[in-house]
Design a protein around this motif. Structure first.
Motif, PDB file in Angstrom:
ATOM      1  N   ILE A  61       0.858  -1.186   0.000  1.00 58.00           N
ATOM      2  CA  ILE A  61       0.000   0.000   0.000  1.00 58.00           C
ATOM      3  C   ILE A  61       0.890   1.231   0.000  1.00 58.00           C
ATOM      4  CG2 ILE A  61      -1.834   1.241   1.209  1.00 58.00           C
ATOM      5  CD1 ILE A  61      -2.690  -1.396   2.448  1.00 58.00           C
ATOM      6  N   SER A  62       0.667   2.147  -0.924  1.00 62.18           N
ATOM      7  CA  SER A  62       1.487   3.343  -1.012  1.00 62.18           C
ATOM      8  C   SER A  62       1.225   4.259   0.176  1.00 62.18           C
ATOM      9  CB  SER A  62       1.198   4.096  -2.308  1.00 62.18           C
ATOM     10  OG  SER A  62      -0.113   4.635  -2.291  1.00 62.18           O
ATOM     11  N   LYS A  63       2.224   5.074   0.508  1.00 59.20           N
ATOM     12  CA  LYS A  63       2.093   6.000   1.636  1.00 59.20           C
ATOM     13  C   LYS A  63       0.856   6.882   1.490  1.00 59.20           C
ATOM     14  CE  LYS A  63       5.635   7.968   3.616  1.00 59.20           C
ATOM     15  NZ  LYS A  63       6.811   8.820   3.930  1.00 59.20           N
ATOM     16  N   GLU A  64       0.620   7.395   0.286  1.00 56.09           N
ATOM     17  CA  GLU A  64      -0.503   8.296   0.053  1.00 56.09           C
ATOM     18  C   GLU A  64      -1.850   7.610   0.232  1.00 56.09           C
ATOM     19  OE1 GLU A  64       1.963   7.716  -2.082  1.00 56.09           O
ATOM     20  OE2 GLU A  64       3.180   9.488  -1.687  1.00 56.09           O
ATOM     21  N   SER A  65      -1.868   6.281   0.093  1.00 54.55           N
ATOM     22  CA  SER A  65      -3.126   5.534   0.201  1.00 54.55           C
ATOM     23  C   SER A  65      -3.420   5.056   1.617  1.00 54.55           C
ATOM     24  CB  SER A  65      -3.095   4.330  -0.748  1.00 54.55           C
ATOM     25  OG  SER A  65      -2.964   4.755  -2.088  1.00 54.55           O
ATOM     26  N   ILE A  66      -2.402   5.099   2.473  1.00 51.94           N
ATOM     27  CA  ILE A  66      -2.602   4.654   3.849  1.00 51.94           C
ATOM     28  C   ILE A  66      -3.464   5.662   4.603  1.00 51.94           C
ATOM     29  CG2 ILE A  66      -1.457   4.212   6.060  1.00 51.94           C
ATOM     30  CD1 ILE A  66       0.936   3.168   4.475  1.00 51.94           C
ATOM     31  N   GLN A  67      -4.507   5.160   5.250  1.00 51.65           N
ATOM     32  CA  GLN A  67      -5.450   5.996   5.987  1.00 51.65           C
ATOM     33  C   GLN A  67      -5.187   5.881   7.490  1.00 51.65           C
ATOM     34  OE1 GLN A  67      -7.967   7.969   4.540  1.00 51.65           O
ATOM     35  NE2 GLN A  67      -6.938   7.457   2.595  1.00 51.65           N
ATOM     36  N   ILE A  68      -4.936   7.032   8.136  1.00 48.35           N
ATOM     37  CA  ILE A  68      -4.678   7.088   9.577  1.00 48.35           C
ATOM     38  C   ILE A  68      -5.796   7.883  10.248  1.00 48.35           C
ATOM     39  CG2 ILE A  68      -3.099   7.845  11.396  1.00 48.35           C
ATOM     40  CD1 ILE A  68      -0.826   7.668   9.334  1.00 48.35           C
ATOM     41  N   LEU A  69      -6.284   7.371  11.364  1.00 43.60           N
ATOM     42  CA  LEU A  69      -7.272   8.089  12.162  1.00 43.60           C
ATOM     43  C   LEU A  69      -6.674   8.413  13.519  1.00 43.60           C
ATOM     44  CD1 LEU A  69     -10.162   9.126  12.743  1.00 43.60           C
ATOM     45  CD2 LEU A  69     -10.739   6.808  13.501  1.00 43.60           C
ATOM     46  N   ASP A  70      -6.775   9.666  13.926  1.00 47.32           N
ATOM     47  CA  ASP A  70      -6.294  10.116  15.231  1.00 47.32           C
ATOM     48  C   ASP A  70      -7.507  10.561  16.048  1.00 47.32           C
ATOM     49  OD1 ASP A  70      -4.855  11.035  17.367  1.00 47.32           O
ATOM     50  OD2 ASP A  70      -3.812  12.631  16.286  1.00 47.32           O
ATOM     51  N   ILE A  71      -7.949   9.701  16.975  1.00 44.03           N
ATOM     52  CA  ILE A  71      -9.120   9.989  17.808  1.00 44.03           C
ATOM     53  C   ILE A  71      -8.645  10.665  19.094  1.00 44.03           C
ATOM     54  CG2 ILE A  71     -11.167   9.036  18.924  1.00 44.03           C
ATOM     55  CD1 ILE A  71     -10.743   6.488  17.226  1.00 44.03           C
ATOM     56  N   GLY A  72      -9.218  11.829  19.396  1.00 46.07           N
ATOM     57  CA  GLY A  72      -8.720  12.599  20.521  1.00 46.07           C
ATOM     58  C   GLY A  72      -7.407  13.259  20.142  1.00 46.07           C
ATOM     59  N   ALA A  73      -7.399  13.904  18.986  1.00 52.37           N
ATOM     60  CA  ALA A  73      -6.161  14.401  18.373  1.00 52.37           C
ATOM     61  C   ALA A  73      -5.571  15.607  19.081  1.00 52.37           C
ATOM     62  CB  ALA A  73      -6.437  14.761  16.905  1.00 52.37           C
ATOM     63  N   GLY A  74      -6.315  16.229  19.983  1.00 52.15           N
ATOM     64  CA  GLY A  74      -5.801  17.409  20.662  1.00 52.15           C
ATOM     65  C   GLY A  74      -5.526  18.522  19.671  1.00 52.15           C
ATOM     66  N   THR A  75      -4.363  19.117  19.775  1.00 49.03           N
ATOM     67  CA  THR A  75      -3.983  20.200  18.874  1.00 49.03           C
ATOM     68  C   THR A  75      -3.257  19.699  17.633  1.00 49.03           C
ATOM     69  OG1 THR A  75      -1.945  20.562  20.142  1.00 49.03           O
ATOM     70  CG2 THR A  75      -3.869  21.888  20.744  1.00 49.03           C
ATOM     71  N   GLY A  76      -3.206  18.370  17.467  1.00 42.37           N
ATOM     72  CA  GLY A  76      -2.682  17.807  16.224  1.00 42.37           C
ATOM     73  C   GLY A  76      -1.213  17.473  16.215  1.00 42.37           C
ATOM     74  N   ARG A  77      -0.622  17.280  17.393  1.00 34.46           N
ATOM     75  CA  ARG A  77       0.829  16.992  17.437  1.00 34.46           C
ATOM     76  C   ARG A  77       1.171  15.762  16.606  1.00 34.46           C
ATOM     77  NH1 ARG A  77       5.359  17.233  16.813  1.00 34.46           N
ATOM     78  NH2 ARG A  77       7.082  17.486  18.278  1.00 34.46           N
ATOM     79  N   TYR A  78       0.374  14.706  16.712  1.00 32.07           N
ATOM     80  CA  TYR A  78       0.627  13.496  15.920  1.00 32.07           C
ATOM     81  C   TYR A  78       0.033  13.632  14.517  1.00 32.07           C
ATOM     82  CZ  TYR A  78       2.150  11.206  20.212  1.00 32.07           C
ATOM     83  OH  TYR A  78       2.846  10.870  21.354  1.00 32.07           O
ATOM     84  N   SER A  79      -1.182  14.130  14.438  1.00 36.01           N
ATOM     85  CA  SER A  79      -1.879  14.225  13.152  1.00 36.01           C
ATOM     86  C   SER A  79      -1.095  15.028  12.128  1.00 36.01           C
ATOM     87  CB  SER A  79      -3.251  14.885  13.333  1.00 36.01           C
ATOM     88  OG  SER A  79      -4.078  14.133  14.170  1.00 36.01           O
ATOM     89  N   VAL A  80      -0.676  16.214  12.528  1.00 35.53           N
ATOM     90  CA  VAL A  80       0.013  17.104  11.600  1.00 35.53           C
ATOM     91  C   VAL A  80       1.366  16.524  11.190  1.00 35.53           C
ATOM     92  CG1 VAL A  80       1.046  19.397  11.334  1.00 35.53           C
ATOM     93  CG2 VAL A  80      -1.194  19.150  12.424  1.00 35.53           C
ATOM     94  N   ALA A  81       2.092  15.957  12.153  1.00 36.31           N
ATOM     95  CA  ALA A  81       3.392  15.369  11.837  1.00 36.31           C
ATOM     96  C   ALA A  81       3.252  14.247  10.811  1.00 36.31           C
ATOM     97  CB  ALA A  81       4.049  14.852  13.118  1.00 36.31           C
ATOM     98  N   LEU A  82       2.234  13.409  10.974  1.00 39.80           N
ATOM     99  CA  LEU A  82       2.038  12.289  10.053  1.00 39.80           C
ATOM    100  C   LEU A  82       1.547  12.770   8.688  1.00 39.80           C
ATOM    101  CD1 LEU A  82       0.481   9.841  12.639  1.00 39.80           C
ATOM    102  CD2 LEU A  82       2.658   9.502  11.447  1.00 39.80           C
ATOM    103  N   ALA A  83       0.696  13.788   8.685  1.00 37.85           N
ATOM    104  CA  ALA A  83       0.223  14.344   7.415  1.00 37.85           C
ATOM    105  C   ALA A  83       1.379  14.972   6.639  1.00 37.85           C
ATOM    106  CB  ALA A  83      -0.870  15.374   7.665  1.00 37.85           C
ATOM    107  N   GLU A  84       2.285  15.618   7.355  1.00 38.97           N
ATOM    108  CA  GLU A  84       3.437  16.242   6.701  1.00 38.97           C
ATOM    109  C   GLU A  84       4.378  15.202   6.093  1.00 38.97           C
ATOM    110  OE1 GLU A  84       5.062  18.744   9.737  1.00 38.97           O
ATOM    111  OE2 GLU A  84       3.726  20.422   9.257  1.00 38.97           O
ATOM    112  N   GLU A  85       4.295  13.963   6.581  1.00 39.97           N
ATOM    113  CA  GLU A  85       5.083  12.885   6.001  1.00 39.97           C
ATOM    114  C   GLU A  85       4.442  12.302   4.748  1.00 39.97           C
ATOM    115  OE1 GLU A  85       5.968   9.901   8.898  1.00 39.97           O
ATOM    116  OE2 GLU A  85       6.685  11.354  10.376  1.00 39.97           O
ATOM    117  N   GLY A  86       3.216  12.732   4.457  1.00 42.02           N
ATOM    118  CA  GLY A  86       2.559  12.281   3.235  1.00 42.02           C
ATOM    119  C   GLY A  86       1.424  11.297   3.428  1.00 42.02           C
ATOM    120  N   TYR A  87       1.076  11.000   4.677  1.00 47.65           N
ATOM    121  CA  TYR A  87      -0.033  10.084   4.939  1.00 47.65           C
ATOM    122  C   TYR A  87      -1.361  10.837   4.900  1.00 47.65           C
ATOM    123  CZ  TYR A  87       3.629   6.919   6.538  1.00 47.65           C
ATOM    124  OH  TYR A  87       4.758   6.130   6.595  1.00 47.65           O
TER     125      TYR A  87
END
Length: 281
Positions: A61-87
């Protein structure tokens, strides 16, 4: 105990802020995760997130196709970092203040308000990796925790991975009850059982568990453990020591921690535990 500090209510059209929202309107989660002790937790958690993302990619599965869900994401410390990596990242956050900060970061994270116990905006089996890093801190009953875990399972693909974080009982007892001198009042107010298990109520905001509590939730949810780690180990106990370290010494501490965070004789002693689960095929 009932869980009731996580929803806002409306009376005659006036929104009443909950205690949890008031807390996070003042508490800087971003600053915590950027602190030395927070960096231990963040870097360790990210290492294990990447471990399982690499497995998904290795399956074709390509990086762009991988779907990540962050439940209780807060201010996005994990979400934004992972999105910036291309997920491709979807973030769900209950507290509007946190959600506003996340959205202002201008990332490509798909962010929405929602309750971990009812992810009605999300379809079944959407996500390859699901993070449940905050909500279980603030849900007090077994039923509410199970509902959040079951919802995470529902929206995760068969064979997908769910990483769940908990606040651990012994850290709370050692630091708050004994180190900070509240043991007598805790015992008198029945906030600790005779076996020293924390009993959290509406005003406490955080709930604390032991490994047997986590095991019971997994059994009830029908989820299979892959591994369980301590993302912060001794870091929260030695905050001043970490802050006094030079960068080279801190990197050696990180190396030590990453070499011991899977040790079963240390799991549960730290402030947090991350349980890594697989949804059965």
């Amino acid at each position: 105990m009932k869980q009731c500090t996580v929803r806002e209510t409306e009376t005659d059209g006036i929104t009443i802020m909950t205690e949890l929202e008031e807390y996070y309107n003042k508490f800087n989660e971003e600053k915590r995760l950027n602190s030395r002790y927070g960096q231990v937790e963040f870097r360790t958690s990210m290492q294990y997130i990447h471990k399982y993302l690499d497995i998904v990619e290795a399956a074709g599965i390509s990086k762009e196709s991988i779907q990540i869900l962050d439940i209780g994401a807060g201010t996005g410390r994990y979400s934004v970092a992972l999105a910036e990596e291309g997920y491709s990242v979807t973030a769900v956050e209950l507290v509007r203040y946190n959600l506003g900060i996340l959205k202002k970061k201008g990332s490509c994270v798909r962010a929405m308000q929602g309750d971990a116990r009812k992810l009605s905006k999300l379809e079944e089996e959407q996500f390859d990796i699901t993070l449940l890093f905050g909500p279980l801190y603030h849900l007090f009953t077994f039923e509410d925790k199970l509902q959040a875990l079951t919802e995470a399972k529902r929206v995760t693909k068969k064979g997908g991975v769910i990483l769940t974080a908990y606040c651990m009982n012994e850290y709370g007892v050692i630091t708050y009850a004994f180190k900070e001198g509240h043991i007598q009042e805790c015992m008198e107010a029945d906030r600790l059982t005779e076996a020293f298990h924390c009993v959290s109520g509406e005003k406490d905001l955080y709930d604390y568990v032991r490994l047997e509590d986590i095991d019971a939730l997994n059994l009830a949810a029908g989820l299979q453990r892959i591994q369980i780690i301590s993302p912060d180990g001794p870091a929260n106990y030695i905050r001043p020591t970490l802050n006094a370290m030079d960068d080279d010494t801190f990197e050696l501490f990180m190396k030590y921690h990453l070499s011991t965070c899977e040790r079963q004789d240390l799991i549960g002693a730290g402030a947090h535990t991350v349980d890594i689960l697989r949804k059965p095929v």
